[in-house]
Structures are given as structure tokens and as C-alpha cells.
Design an enzyme around this catalytic site. Structure first.
Site, mmCIF file in Angstrom:
data_model
loop_
_atom_site.group_PDB
_atom_site.id
_atom_site.type_symbol
_atom_site.label_atom_id
_atom_site.label_comp_id
_atom_site.label_asym_id
_atom_site.label_seq_id
_atom_site.Cartn_x
_atom_site.Cartn_y
_atom_site.Cartn_z
ATOM 1 N N GLY A 171 -0.164 -5.227 0.567
ATOM 2 C CA GLY A 171 -1.356 -4.931 0.206
ATOM 3 C C GLY A 171 -1.398 -5.693 -1.266
ATOM 4 O O GLY A 171 -2.258 -6.207 -2.019
ATOM 5 N N GLU A 201 3.839 -5.742 7.178
ATOM 6 C CA GLU A 201 3.050 -4.765 8.149
ATOM 7 C C GLU A 201 3.746 -4.675 9.593
ATOM 8 O O GLU A 201 3.950 -3.356 10.035
ATOM 9 C CB GLU A 201 1.816 -5.020 8.114
ATOM 10 C CG GLU A 201 0.955 -4.581 6.841
ATOM 11 C CD GLU A 201 0.765 -5.904 5.914
ATOM 12 O OE1 GLU A 201 0.254 -5.886 4.706
ATOM 13 O OE2 GLU A 201 1.747 -6.907 6.293
ATOM 14 N N ALA A 212 0.743 -1.262 -0.029
ATOM 15 C CA ALA A 212 -0.063 0.159 -0.062
ATOM 16 C C ALA A 212 0.798 1.129 -0.249
ATOM 17 O O ALA A 212 2.232 1.338 0.318
ATOM 18 C CB ALA A 212 -0.962 -0.153 1.190
ATOM 19 N N GLU A 225 -2.172 -9.410 -0.709
ATOM 20 C CA GLU A 225 -3.373 -9.293 -0.233
ATOM 21 C C GLU A 225 -4.211 -9.312 -1.447
ATOM 22 O O GLU A 225 -5.435 -10.156 -1.700
ATOM 23 C CB GLU A 225 -4.029 -8.278 0.643
ATOM 24 C CG GLU A 225 -3.315 -8.550 2.205
ATOM 25 C CD GLU A 225 -3.352 -7.230 3.025
ATOM 26 O OE1 GLU A 225 -4.123 -7.399 4.202
ATOM 27 O OE2 GLU A 225 -2.889 -6.228 2.800
#
Length: 255
Positions: free
Chosen positions: A110, A133, A65, A113
Site C-alpha cells: 500500500g 501481496e 497496509a 500504491e
């Protein structure tokens, strides 16, 4: 909305979506989610599509992200950004057609994901995977805490989530995170070949395989099996009849 981050090519019943933000390693920001939501909504209205493929440009599939966008968010804004991504990736599973991740490079945070939101994953041998993360004092926000353990088992999922270790494609294959690993220059040909193979199958059957498997993951075994029986029956005197007759007559079915 004009597409600035995503590139969309539709050919031979296949939609190829390329994430094209190489200067930021294809990092996910609000505009990406808005564009992807629009692409998915548009593709879901089309009857001429049988497979969707998602890949990245440059060295990354998606490297995570966009931290620069995230850093100044409040608690409420952080939760909203999490739900934005969760809803986008959930929409892949709600599509009638298979969604394949063609992982060309880094799939981190992300990006992993996003890949896990797809129906299955084909990776370049140079791809790298991880959920980093905790290095930032965060946890995943786009459902890695839920999807990873369902794909790899709890032990491998907790190990990757807690250590933030980055693994290579061979290890990702070993733990069930990806389904196939190929050389980089063979990735897109391989994925296109898989897509064409799926297109040759009964379209309603492929749709129902996806629906029943995904729904079954959310139900108990008996309830999922009952759904399977119901959907199995719907194909008799329909697509299944065509396929069975073609088999008995030793010819290819015409869908």
C-alpha cells in the site's frame, strides 16, 4: 478529526504531509485513510497552496497496509477496505496542485500504491520498493494492478506483482517508477527545490498540465489532443499573455 497519524505543515505555498506511525512502519489503517481524506479536503479549499508533498517518518515511507487490521475481515469488508484506499489515492490526482511523493524509506504494498497515486516520485537512495501481496495470498487492493503498468510497462509490472521482488531505488529509477534518486540527507531539500521551481511557473498552466495529462490517460489520443487544444486556448488573454509578454520584454512574469 484530530490528526494522530498525519502531521501537516504549511509554509511558503507548500503543504508537507508526514505519515508519522513509525512504530508500525507507517502501515496504512482505516484511521490513516480517514485522516488523509480530511487533509486533502481541507487543502483543496485553500487558494494559498501550490504544491503538496507526502513523506514518511522513520525508516519507512509506508511499509504496507496494516495486516493486523485486515486479517479478520470478511470478503465484503476486504473489498470495502480496498475501495477506501483507492478513493483516497484517487483524490491526489483530483487536486488542482501537484502532489509529490518524497520516498524516504520502504515503499511496499500500500505504500508503493500511495506513492503511485502522487503525480511523481523522488526517492532516497536507501528506499526500497515492492508489491509483496502475493506472499500473503492476496493481490494489491489500492490500484497497483492499474497504475504500475502505466508507469513501468506491462512486463515490469507483472514481474514485480507476480514475484513480489523488492527492488532498490536505482532499479526503480531505471524502470520509470521514480523520477529522481538522491542521497538520504538531500531528499527533502531536493523535493522542496522542485516544489519551489513549480511555484515559479504559471499556476493555471501547471494546473492544466496535470488535468490534461491525467484526463488524456483515460481518453484516446485524438480526444486527449482535442482537450489539450481547448485548454491551450483558454490561457490566451490570460496567464499565457502575461508570460509571453514577459518573455519578449526579457523579464520574469508576475503571476
Amino acid at each position: 478529526m484530530e490528526l494522530k497519524i498525519l502531521q501537516l505543515e504549511v509554509k511558503d505555498q507548500i503543504a508537507l504531509v508526514t505519515i508519522n506511525r513509525p512504530e508500525a512502519m507507517n502501515a496504512l489503517n482505516t484511521r490513516f485513510f480517514n485522516e488523509m481524506d480530511q487533509v486533502v479536503a481541507d487543502l483543496r479549499t485553500r487558494s494559498d497552496l501550490r504544491v503538496m508533498i507526502i513523506t514518511g517518518s522513520g525508516k519507512a515511507f509506508v511499509a504496507g497496509a496494516d495486516i493486523a487490521e485486515m486479517v479478520d475481515k470478511t470478503q465484503e469488508e476486504g473489498s470495502a477496505f480496498s475501495r477506501l484506499g483507492q478513493n483516497t489515492f484517487k483524490s491526489f490526482g483530483e487536486m488542482d496542485i501537484p502532489v509529490i511523493a518524497a520516498i524516504n524509506g520502504f515503499a511496499l504494498g500500500g505504500g508503493l500504491e500511495l506513492a503511485m497515486g502522487c503525480d511523481f516520485r523522488i526517492a532516497s537512495s536507501k528506499a526500497k520498493f515492492g508489491q509483496p501481496e502475493v506472499n500473503l495470498g492476496l493481490i494489491p487492493g489500492y490500484a497497483a494492478t492499474q497504475r504500475l503498468s502505466r508507469l513501468t510497462g506491462m512486463g515490469d509490472a507483472l514481474y514485480l506483482l507476480m514475484t513480489a521482488e523488492m527492488i532498490n531505488a536505482a532499479e526503480a529509477l531505471r524502470i520509470g517508477l521514480v523520477q529522481k534518486v538522491v542521497e538520504p540527507d538531500e531528499l527533502m531539500d531536493t523535493v522542496m527545490g522542485i516544489a519551489k521551481n513549480i511555484i515559479s511557473k504559471g499556476p493555471k498552466a501547471v494546473k492544466l498540465v496535470k488535468e490534461v495529462v491525467r484526463q488524456g490517460m483515460l481518453k484516446g489520443f485524438d480526444e486527449g489532443s482535442e482537450l489539450e487544444a481547448d485548454m491551450f486556448g483558454t490561457l490566451f488573454k490570460d496567464e499565457g499573455e502575461k508570460g509571453m509578454k514577459a518573455f519578449l520584454e526579457k523579464r520574469k512574469p508576475e503571476w
